[in-house]
Scaffold this motif. Structure first.
Motif, PDB file in Angstrom:
ATOM      1  N   ILE A   1      29.538  11.281  84.579  1.00 32.27           N
ATOM      2  CA  ILE A   1      30.424  11.761  83.820  1.00 32.27           C
ATOM      3  C   ILE A   1      31.645  11.959  84.816  1.00 32.27           C
ATOM      4  CG2 ILE A   1      31.110  14.132  83.040  1.00 32.27           C
ATOM      5  CD1 ILE A   1      28.131  14.877  82.893  1.00 32.27           C
ATOM      6  N   LEU A   2      32.983  11.490  83.997  1.00 28.09           N
ATOM      7  CA  LEU A   2      34.154  11.378  84.602  1.00 28.09           C
ATOM      8  C   LEU A   2      35.462  11.961  83.917  1.00 28.09           C
ATOM      9  CD1 LEU A   2      33.314   7.627  85.682  1.00 28.09           C
ATOM     10  CD2 LEU A   2      33.638   9.469  87.450  1.00 28.09           C
ATOM     11  N   PRO A   3      36.365  12.362  84.517  1.00 33.91           N
ATOM     12  CA  PRO A   3      37.716  12.747  83.854  1.00 33.91           C
ATOM     13  C   PRO A   3      38.004  11.525  82.949  1.00 33.91           C
ATOM     14  CG  PRO A   3      37.854  13.368  86.174  1.00 33.91           C
ATOM     15  CD  PRO A   3      36.540  12.559  86.117  1.00 33.91           C
ATOM     16  N   GLU A   4      38.697  12.010  81.931  1.00 37.55           N
ATOM     17  CA  GLU A   4      39.063  11.197  80.880  1.00 37.55           C
ATOM     18  C   GLU A   4      40.111  10.049  81.319  1.00 37.55           C
ATOM     19  OE1 GLU A   4      41.558  10.774  76.633  1.00 37.55           O
ATOM     20  OE2 GLU A   4      41.369  12.622  77.702  1.00 37.55           O
ATOM     21  N   LYS A   5      40.932  10.324  82.406  1.00 37.97           N
ATOM     22  CA  LYS A   5      41.780   9.398  83.110  1.00 37.97           C
ATOM     23  C   LYS A   5      41.336   8.318  83.917  1.00 37.97           C
ATOM     24  CE  LYS A   5      42.681  12.329  87.292  1.00 37.97           C
ATOM     25  NZ  LYS A   5      43.663  13.151  88.057  1.00 37.97           N
ATOM     26  N   LEU A   6      39.799   8.506  84.071  1.00 42.97           N
ATOM     27  CA  LEU A   6      38.968   7.470  84.883  1.00 42.97           C
ATOM     28  C   LEU A   6      38.118   6.743  84.080  1.00 42.97           C
ATOM     29  CD1 LEU A   6      38.304   9.344  88.150  1.00 42.97           C
ATOM     30  CD2 LEU A   6      39.961   7.359  87.723  1.00 42.97           C
ATOM     31  N   ALA A   7      37.941   7.161  82.925  1.00 41.47           N
ATOM     32  CA  ALA A   7      37.014   6.724  81.781  1.00 41.47           C
ATOM     33  C   ALA A   7      37.177   5.136  81.673  1.00 41.47           C
ATOM     34  CB  ALA A   7      36.694   7.625  80.690  1.00 41.47           C
ATOM     35  N   GLY A   8      38.447   4.957  81.264  1.00 45.28           N
ATOM     36  CA  GLY A   8      38.839   3.482  81.023  1.00 45.28           C
ATOM     37  C   GLY A   8      38.509   2.500  82.253  1.00 45.28           C
ATOM     38  N   ALA A   9      38.751   2.826  83.294  1.00 44.99           N
ATOM     39  CA  ALA A   9      38.581   1.955  84.450  1.00 44.99           C
ATOM     40  C   ALA A   9      37.125   1.998  84.682  1.00 44.99           C
ATOM     41  CB  ALA A   9      39.220   2.472  85.809  1.00 44.99           C
ATOM     42  N   PHE A  10      36.241   3.039  84.239  1.00 49.58           N
ATOM     43  CA  PHE A  10      34.684   2.855  84.755  1.00 49.58           C
ATOM     44  C   PHE A  10      34.051   2.289  83.338  1.00 49.58           C
ATOM     45  CE2 PHE A  10      30.443   4.863  84.212  1.00 49.58           C
ATOM     46  CZ  PHE A  10      30.144   4.452  85.252  1.00 49.58           C
ATOM     47  N   HIS A  11      34.514   2.262  82.127  1.00 50.22           N
ATOM     48  CA  HIS A  11      34.147   1.383  81.252  1.00 50.22           C
ATOM     49  C   HIS A  11      34.257  -0.139  81.328  1.00 50.22           C
ATOM     50  CE1 HIS A  11      33.727  -0.175  77.073  1.00 50.22           C
ATOM     51  NE2 HIS A  11      33.089   0.553  76.778  1.00 50.22           N
ATOM     52  N   ARG A  12      35.250  -0.302  82.064  1.00 49.15           N
ATOM     53  CA  ARG A  12      35.730  -1.791  82.341  1.00 49.15           C
ATOM     54  C   ARG A  12      34.787  -2.224  83.391  1.00 49.15           C
ATOM     55  NH1 ARG A  12      36.614  -6.778  81.201  1.00 49.15           N
ATOM     56  NH2 ARG A  12      37.884  -7.952  82.640  1.00 49.15           N
ATOM     57  N   PHE A  13      34.498  -1.270  84.417  1.00 46.05           N
ATOM     58  CA  PHE A  13      33.544  -1.547  85.751  1.00 46.05           C
ATOM     59  C   PHE A  13      32.116  -1.870  84.997  1.00 46.05           C
ATOM     60  CE2 PHE A  13      30.348  -0.099  88.692  1.00 46.05           C
ATOM     61  CZ  PHE A  13      30.594  -0.752  89.765  1.00 46.05           C
ATOM     62  N   CYS A  14      31.614  -1.037  84.253  1.00 42.99           N
ATOM     63  CA  CYS A  14      30.205  -1.319  83.469  1.00 42.99           C
ATOM     64  C   CYS A  14      30.547  -2.683  82.683  1.00 42.99           C
ATOM     65  CB  CYS A  14      30.258  -0.204  82.499  1.00 42.99           C
ATOM     66  SG  CYS A  14      29.695   1.332  83.315  1.00 42.99           S
ATOM     67  N   GLN A  15      31.536  -3.032  82.267  1.00 42.96           N
ATOM     68  CA  GLN A  15      31.528  -4.480  81.389  1.00 42.96           C
ATOM     69  C   GLN A  15      31.416  -5.421  82.382  1.00 42.96           C
ATOM     70  OE1 GLN A  15      35.096  -3.545  79.060  1.00 42.96           O
ATOM     71  NE2 GLN A  15      34.105  -3.594  77.308  1.00 42.96           N
ATOM     72  N   LEU A  16      32.130  -5.339  83.519  1.00 43.38           N
ATOM     73  CA  LEU A  16      32.070  -6.472  84.578  1.00 43.38           C
ATOM     74  C   LEU A  16      30.847  -6.577  85.488  1.00 43.38           C
ATOM     75  CD1 LEU A  16      35.663  -5.793  86.132  1.00 43.38           C
ATOM     76  CD2 LEU A  16      34.946  -7.741  84.719  1.00 43.38           C
ATOM     77  N   ASN A  17      29.815  -5.262  85.522  1.00 50.80           N
ATOM     78  CA  ASN A  17      28.849  -5.314  86.095  1.00 50.80           C
ATOM     79  C   ASN A  17      27.505  -4.742  85.218  1.00 50.80           C
ATOM     80  OD1 ASN A  17      29.658  -5.642  89.208  1.00 50.80           O
ATOM     81  ND2 ASN A  17      31.132  -3.994  88.068  1.00 50.80           N
ATOM     82  N   PRO A  18      27.240  -5.504  84.048  1.00 47.65           N
ATOM     83  CA  PRO A  18      26.487  -5.119  83.327  1.00 47.65           C
ATOM     84  C   PRO A  18      24.777  -5.335  83.588  1.00 47.65           C
ATOM     85  CG  PRO A  18      26.966  -7.440  82.885  1.00 47.65           C
ATOM     86  CD  PRO A  18      27.791  -7.065  83.690  1.00 47.65           C
ATOM     87  N   LYS A  19      24.537  -5.993  84.547  1.00 46.06           N
ATOM     88  CA  LYS A  19      22.996  -5.830  85.258  1.00 46.06           C
ATOM     89  C   LYS A  19      22.751  -4.294  85.681  1.00 46.06           C
ATOM     90  CE  LYS A  19      20.256  -8.574  86.017  1.00 46.06           C
ATOM     91  NZ  LYS A  19      18.913  -9.023  85.291  1.00 46.06           N
ATOM     92  N   PRO A  20      23.525  -3.709  86.600  1.00 48.98           N
ATOM     93  CA  PRO A  20      23.218  -2.338  86.959  1.00 48.98           C
ATOM     94  C   PRO A  20      23.822  -1.206  86.254  1.00 48.98           C
ATOM     95  CG  PRO A  20      25.245  -3.188  88.113  1.00 48.98           C
ATOM     96  CD  PRO A  20      24.594  -4.374  87.573  1.00 48.98           C
TER      97      PRO A  20
END
Length: 271
Positions: free
Chosen positions: A47-66
């Motif tokens: 759970i993250l503040p909205e201002k960081l959500a976009g960067a975290f969503h991109r992190f998940c896309q770049l690292n789909p295994k974990p």
């Protein structure tokens, strides 16, 4: 009133085991969810503040295994209907971790007092979901047999970065005899949305793990002389990344204590 009695008072014959598990959390159950509500998908939480959500969503896309995303809330909304109609992200995990400046500041059983209107919840696939398929094939799951949390380790495998999110991949470990390890690879390859096939087999030092008897998260389990450790990417990776980035504020689950959803494990399998 005991947790079981509280759940039974609100239970009926038609209630899903997944909802029973969440109700138990709302009434204070604080224990590993390994083997709980078999057949239903479990998830890691970030759970993250909205201002960081976009960067975290991109992190998940770049690292789909974990970090395979299986659900995401609207901003400020503690409910994720796609994962369960009666689901409240603030109360339905056995134990949470509240992070401040990259350090664990609190480990409450609910996050009602920490919830804010700018928060976005991400639910990531969990390897507990493919354990049902492993057990159906007669493969032993050591941490379930010993009634402990699965052992998890920070590795030397570096995740691809997105904004402030960068750091090591975390893996979970299950020991198998070599023939069973091959079968486990075949089985878990069918579940890419809950980490899929292992990222490493044997030789823990090759991925930066010095001692499998000393996990960074969870509990140690015995590895027999005729077994090899098998390592899967793990949804606790965001916790290592949050600590590495020293984020001002974030909330996660406590490792091994997951969100139980109403999704069915069998629906995740890729034939």
């Amino acid at each position: 009133m005991t947790v079981l009695a509280a759940v039974q008072r609100t239970s009926d014959a038609s209630m899903l085991p997944s909802l029973e598990a969440r109700l138990a959390c709302r009434h204070g159950r604080d224990s590993s969810t390994a083997g709980v509500a078999n057949g239903f998908v479990q998830g890691n939480l970030a759970i993250l503040p909205e201002k960081l959500a976009g960067a975290f969503h991109r992190f998940c896309q770049l690292n789909p295994k974990p970090c395979p995303i299986i659900g995401m809330s609207d901003v400020g909304d503690p409910r994720i209907p796609a994962l369960g109609l009666d689901l409240d992200i603030r109360t339905d995990v056995p134990r949470y971790r509240v992070w401040r400046d990259g350090e664990i500041a609190d480990e409450p059983i609910d996050i009602m007092k920490y919830w804010r209107d700018d928060l976005v919840a991400f639910v990531l696939g969990c390897s507990f979901s493919f354990e049902e398929a492993l057990m159906e094939e007669g493969l032993p799951i050591r941490h379930i047999e010993h009634k402990v949390r699965v052992p998890m380790y920070r590795t030397s495998i570096v995740c691809q970065a997105s904004g402030p999110f960068e750091g090591p991949m975390v893996v979970s470990m299950r020991p198998f005899k070599p023939a069973d390890a091959i079968r486990a690879v075949q089985i878990t390859s069918r579940f890419p949305s809950v980490h899929g096939a292992p990222v490493h087999l044997g030789h823990p030092h090759s991925i930066g793990i010095r001692d499998v008897a000393k996990p960074d998260y969870g509990d140690p389990v015995p590895v027999a002389d005729d077994e090899i450790p098998v390592f899967w990417a793990c949804g606790v990776t965001p916790q290592a990344v949050i600590a590495n980035a020293r984020l001002p504020f974030a909330i996660t689950h406590s490792p091994g204590l997951m969100l139980v959803t109403d999704l069915r494990n069998r629906h995740l399998a890729v034939l």
